[in-house]
Scaffold this motif. Sequence first.
Motif, PDB file in Angstrom:
ATOM      1  N   LYS A  54       9.760   9.337   0.905  1.00  0.00           N
ATOM      2  CA  LYS A  54      10.595   9.085   2.090  1.00  0.00           C
ATOM      3  C   LYS A  54      10.211   9.994   3.257  1.00  0.00           C
ATOM      4  N   PRO A  55      10.092  11.327   3.039  1.00  0.00           N
ATOM      5  CA  PRO A  55       9.638  12.162   4.160  1.00  0.00           C
ATOM      6  C   PRO A  55       8.226  11.826   4.621  1.00  0.00           C
ATOM      7  N   LEU A  56       7.359  11.394   3.685  1.00  0.00           N
ATOM      8  CA  LEU A  56       6.010  10.998   4.087  1.00  0.00           C
ATOM      9  C   LEU A  56       6.051   9.760   4.982  1.00  0.00           C
ATOM     10  N   LEU A  57       6.909   8.798   4.609  1.00  0.00           N
ATOM     11  CA  LEU A  57       7.068   7.601   5.439  1.00  0.00           C
ATOM     12  C   LEU A  57       7.660   7.968   6.798  1.00  0.00           C
ATOM     13  N   GLN A  58       8.593   8.932   6.796  1.00  0.00           N
ATOM     14  CA  GLN A  58       9.174   9.385   8.055  1.00  0.00           C
ATOM     15  C   GLN A  58       8.107  10.034   8.939  1.00  0.00           C
ATOM     16  N   LEU A  59       7.241  10.846   8.316  1.00  0.00           N
ATOM     17  CA  LEU A  59       6.160  11.479   9.066  1.00  0.00           C
ATOM     18  C   LEU A  59       5.175  10.440   9.588  1.00  0.00           C
ATOM     19  N   ILE A  81       9.751   7.888 -12.387  1.00  0.00           N
ATOM     20  CA  ILE A  81       8.743   8.243 -11.377  1.00  0.00           C
ATOM     21  C   ILE A  81       9.114   7.667 -10.016  1.00  0.00           C
ATOM     22  N   LEU A  82       9.540   6.382 -10.024  1.00  0.00           N
ATOM     23  CA  LEU A  82       9.910   5.753  -8.752  1.00  0.00           C
ATOM     24  C   LEU A  82      11.098   6.460  -8.108  1.00  0.00           C
ATOM     25  N   LEU A  83      12.060   6.890  -8.946  1.00  0.00           N
ATOM     26  CA  LEU A  83      13.221   7.589  -8.405  1.00  0.00           C
ATOM     27  C   LEU A  83      12.852   8.973  -7.900  1.00  0.00           C
ATOM     28  N   VAL A  84      12.025   9.678  -8.687  1.00  0.00           N
ATOM     29  CA  VAL A  84      11.656  11.054  -8.317  1.00  0.00           C
ATOM     30  C   VAL A  84      10.723  11.066  -7.105  1.00  0.00           C
ATOM     31  N   THR A  85       9.729  10.161  -7.133  1.00  0.00           N
ATOM     32  CA  THR A  85       8.748  10.166  -6.041  1.00  0.00           C
ATOM     33  C   THR A  85       9.359   9.744  -4.706  1.00  0.00           C
ATOM     34  N   HIS A 101       0.818  -1.205   0.000  1.00  0.00           N
ATOM     35  CA  HIS A 101       0.000   0.000   0.000  1.00  0.00           C
ATOM     36  C   HIS A 101       0.856   1.260   0.000  1.00  0.00           C
ATOM     37  N   SER A 102       2.084   1.167  -0.518  1.00  0.00           N
ATOM     38  CA  SER A 102       2.974   2.321  -0.526  1.00  0.00           C
ATOM     39  C   SER A 102       2.430   3.406  -1.441  1.00  0.00           C
ATOM     40  N   ILE A 103       2.460   4.645  -0.956  1.00  0.00           N
ATOM     41  CA  ILE A 103       2.000   5.761  -1.770  1.00  0.00           C
ATOM     42  C   ILE A 103       2.894   5.953  -2.983  1.00  0.00           C
ATOM     43  N   ARG A 104       4.173   5.560  -2.819  1.00  0.00           N
ATOM     44  CA  ARG A 104       5.108   5.651  -3.938  1.00  0.00           C
ATOM     45  C   ARG A 104       4.654   4.751  -5.081  1.00  0.00           C
ATOM     46  N   VAL A 105       4.299   3.493  -4.761  1.00  0.00           N
ATOM     47  CA  VAL A 105       3.843   2.549  -5.787  1.00  0.00           C
ATOM     48  C   VAL A 105       2.510   3.000  -6.368  1.00  0.00           C
ATOM     49  N   LYS A 106       1.610   3.452  -5.484  1.00  0.00           N
ATOM     50  CA  LYS A 106       0.299   3.901  -5.953  1.00  0.00           C
ATOM     51  C   LYS A 106       0.434   5.071  -6.922  1.00  0.00           C
ATOM     52  N   TYR A 117      10.969  15.256  12.954  1.00  0.00           N
ATOM     53  CA  TYR A 117      11.142  15.373  11.502  1.00  0.00           C
ATOM     54  C   TYR A 117      12.419  16.156  11.226  1.00  0.00           C
ATOM     55  N   THR A 118      13.307  15.594  10.384  1.00  0.00           N
ATOM     56  CA  THR A 118      14.618  16.213  10.138  1.00  0.00           C
ATOM     57  C   THR A 118      14.805  16.610   8.678  1.00  0.00           C
ATOM     58  N   GLY A 119      13.728  16.577   7.886  1.00  0.00           N
ATOM     59  CA  GLY A 119      13.840  16.935   6.474  1.00  0.00           C
ATOM     60  C   GLY A 119      14.087  18.421   6.275  1.00  0.00           C
ATOM     61  N   HIS A 120      14.433  18.771   5.030  1.00  0.00           N
ATOM     62  CA  HIS A 120      14.736  20.172   4.689  1.00  0.00           C
ATOM     63  C   HIS A 120      13.900  20.651   3.510  1.00  0.00           C
ATOM     64  N   HIS A 121      12.704  20.129   3.367  1.00  0.00           N
ATOM     65  CA  HIS A 121      11.830  20.560   2.277  1.00  0.00           C
ATOM     66  C   HIS A 121      11.281  21.956   2.569  1.00  0.00           C
ATOM     67  N   ASN A 122      11.198  22.751   1.521  1.00  0.00           N
ATOM     68  CA  ASN A 122      10.647  24.096   1.651  1.00  0.00           C
ATOM     69  C   ASN A 122       9.221  24.179   1.128  1.00  0.00           C
TER      70      ASN A 122
END
Length: 491
Positions: free
Chosen positions: A198-203, A189-193, A3-8, A219-224
């Motif tokens: 990854k941050p979604l899974l971390q969250l 897509i798999l590489l970009v997503t 049920h990974s959002i990446r695969v979906k 949460y230790t990400g650096h997304h803006n």
Amino acid sequence: MKHSIRVKLAVLIVTIMAVSIGAVILYSSFFVEKYYSATKQTSIKSVYYYLKDIIDKDENLEKSDNVRKLNNICERTGTTLILVDSNGNVLFDYGAGKILIERWRDMIFGQNIDEKAPHLIESGNNYKIQSATDRNSGTKYYELTSTLDNGYTVMVRMSVENFKETISITNNFYLWIGIATIAIATIIILLVTSRYTKPLLQLADISKKMSELDFNAKYTGHHNDELGVLGESMNDMSEKLERTISELKTANIELQKDIEKKEEVDEMRKEFISNVSHELKTPIALIQGYAEGLQEGIMDNPEDMNYYCDVIIDEANKMNKMVKNLLTLNQLEFGNSPVNMERFDIVSVINGVINSMKIKAEQKEINVLFEEKRQIYVWADEFQIEEVITNYLSNAINHVDENKLIKVEISEKNGIVRVSVFNSGKNIPDNELENIWVKFYKVDKARTRAYGGNGIGLSIVKAIMERHNKDYGVINHEDGVEFWFELDSKI
């Protein structure tokens, strides 16, 4: 992950691409051929109208510019053209002129190029467009024929490919290109997503730990972007939840303490009522008995009557003393009596207490020794410490033996002053040492009753010293008992 959002997300995008490519192939199969035919018809008509416009201006095509323009448009559109006057003379031709002349002759004599008659596609004002096949080359083409107002005959031919075969080839090309594109796009897509999943899974992992009351994960990400905002919000929520739960735990501990304190107060109240009832029962009975004796006049002797009155007064004084001690102890135990810390001379206080009890000691012929002459200053509540010394001395006077010796001593070490009160007498049993500080507890009940004690004095000492947060205690010696307490000589 099933049920990974990446695969979906990858499956969704690939599905959209596949449907889009399928739609293009279907469109090519059903609509492109018609579009192609309509475009050819439009092109052949535009050449015809262009030729007609030139003939209207230059009937015999004498101007070389007009001939050059016709050549250019025929070359650009891939058109074969012939213009024949009413006498059968060819005024202009472009491309396979001889073939068109033969075709024109066949039309004049009512013959066809091939076995099949041309198929009429469109009929307009003074022209018609037919679909035909060359009998020699087998090439399909559109043919426009028209007779102009001046009697000239125009024949315009435009080749039409076998577009169905072309469409089939194109569709196969689209299919293989689509498969390759989908495969490459899936990898991309798999590489970009993964950068976003990854941050979604971390969250998601942080939220799971938060549900288990583990607030250490952050949460230790650096997304803006929105992911960064969500991560910071999760961190803030984690901190606030941790702080709130900590406050709730603190409040729960305080509540538990309040409940325990209430239960303790209830127990103390029950114990107090029981002890007071027990302590008051004897003096009240004595007062009542002697008062009834006086009332009934059973004693006519004035001395006996005075004795009865003395007993009543003595018992009343004992009850009054007990009530006062209970009030003092109650204030100390429930914090209603504040500790006023001040610096005072402990030697002066001890001398004052000894002098106040001098008459009582002399009546019992007790020798009270206190040889300290120098001033020794301590920090405490002077009034409450005076109460401690008074209780210790009073207790010593009441329990001194036939040696009749009481010694008060002061020692000082490392900023701690110890005051001890020793009286000669019988030791306190070891199993009773802890109980003597409990209110209403009496080691020797008969003796305590004799001097009017009620077991509250040492409880007052305990309450005062615990409020000062200082040590106190009792020590058995071979020839007597020593009670002591300690105070600070420095801040």
